[in-house]
Write an enzyme that holds these catalytic residues in place. Structure first.
Site, PDB file in Angstrom:
ATOM      1  N   GLY A 100       0.838  -1.192   0.000  1.00  0.00           N
ATOM      2  CA  GLY A 100       0.000   0.000   0.000  1.00  0.00           C
ATOM      3  C   GLY A 100       0.873   1.242   0.000  1.00  0.00           C
ATOM      4  CD  GLU A 101       3.931   2.632   3.250  1.00  0.00           C
ATOM      5  OE1 GLU A 101       4.902   3.087   2.596  1.00  0.00           O
ATOM      6  OE2 GLU A 101       4.065   2.043   4.341  1.00  0.00           O
ATOM      7  N   GLY A 102       0.769   3.717  -1.737  1.00  0.00           N
ATOM      8  CA  GLY A 102       1.058   4.221  -3.079  1.00  0.00           C
ATOM      9  C   GLY A 102       2.366   3.693  -3.623  1.00  0.00           C
TER      10      GLY A 102
END
Length: 336
Positions: free
Chosen positions: A303-305
């Site tokens: 996640g987190e980009g």
């Protein structure tokens, strides 16, 4: 900056009125690509990416100079059902890590030459447990959409949105299940690392949530089953469309959030490419539903980009070749 909507109906109207790709620029980009010093199609998908990017930026010879990454963080009431291997406190702890430059996304954004913004969304007020009631009221989801909308830098020329929120793979699975049907077990994955019993529990929670709310679609799926950070990502993606800023989509959670836009308005993700396919079990299935072929498959599930941030350099490479290469005429090379 304030958002241009105060209700879901107004946001829906903005989706319907969003601009499309510039057809003149598309033709110019295609023409330029046909004249570059290479065999036709020799750069594969890089050629298609550059043409697509130029069509959204309104030029046949584009450049990527100001990419933006935004990480949105939110907490989920559904964690009371024991769906995560980590406590909700980790969300706030990771936000501090982002702000201090210590997370993976900080390094990846820097490597891609992107700015990074972190937006925490009412971490002390989790959404409601969606197995009991709607995750958010209309007012709450509108505030979260508006936070995403307002976070987009109008001077950016490429956007990546990411998230942090303990419990948000459960929300994403519930959204995918309500949008695309099947069994809850088809859409749940291990998220932060739950065991087999935890996986079965997540499937139960998703099934209960979807059954309670009557398989909502579009923005209603986001309101009833989503989270503030998912809504903010959707708001940012929609804002980027209004500004003709292309978007690289991240993993399962980001893709589920984006899918609510596609469900609400056909073509709402035409300005979006999939940065990667994650190791989260159902991500590939959601991408298939959206007709998005991922640029990368690296087994990532952070996640987190993060996966989309890695893909920034793929798109940069595509645009650099397209706009920087000489044409046959410029290079004095015979094209046959």
């Amino acid at each position: 900056m304030t958002a241009d909507f105060t209700t879901l109906a107004e946001f829906q109207a903005l989706l319907a009125a969003a601009p499309s790709a510039d057809q003149k620029a598309l033709g110019e980009a295609q023409e330029r690509n046909s004249q570059l010093t290479k065999p036709p199609g020799a750069l594969g998908r890089l050629e298609d990416l550059a043409i697509w990017y130029g069509s959204w930026r309104g030029t046949g010879r584009p450049a990527i100079e100001a990419p933006q990454v935004i990480v949105f963080a939110g907490n989920h009431g559904v964690t009371a059902q024991g769906v995560s291997a980590f406590p909700a406190e980790v969300t706030e702890q990771m936000v501090l890590n982002f702000q201090h430059g210590g997370a993976a996304i900080n390094q990846l954004a820097k490597a891609a030459g992107a700015t990074l913004d972190v937006v925490a969304l009412e971490l002390d007020t989790p959404t409601a447990d969606f197995t009991q009631t709607a995750a958010m009221s209309e007012a709450e989801v509108v505030v979260a959409l508006a936070a995403g909308w307002s976070a987009v830098n109008v001077q950016s020329d490429l956007l990546v949105v990411g998230e942090m929120g303990i419990g948000n793979t459960t929300s994403a699975a519930a959204i995918a299940n309500t949008l695309y049907g099947g069994d809850a077990a088809d859409w749940v994955g291990r998220g932060t690392g739950v065991d087999d019993a935890g996986l079965a529990n997540k499937a139960r929670v998703v099934a209960e949530g979807v059954a309670l709310h009557g398989t909502p679609q579009g923005l209603d799926a986001l309101r009833t089953l989503g989270g503030r950070e998912l809504a903010a990502m959707a708001g940012a993606i929609a804002r980027a469309r209004s500004l003709s800023i292309p978007v690289i989509m991240d993993g399962f959670i980001c893709t589920a959030a984006a899918a609510t836009l596609q469900s609400a308005a056909a073509g709402a993700l035409d300005h979006v490419v999939a940065g990667h396919v994650s190791a989260e079990a159902a991500h590939g299935a959601v991408l298939a539903q959206l007709g998005k072929e991922p640029l990368l498959s690296l087994g990532m599930r952070l996640g987190e980009g993060s996966g989309a941030a890695v893909a920034i350099n793929i798109l940069k490479s595509a645009v650099a070749c397209h706009s920087g290469m000489a044409t046959f005429a410029e290079a004095g090379v015979s094209d046959g």
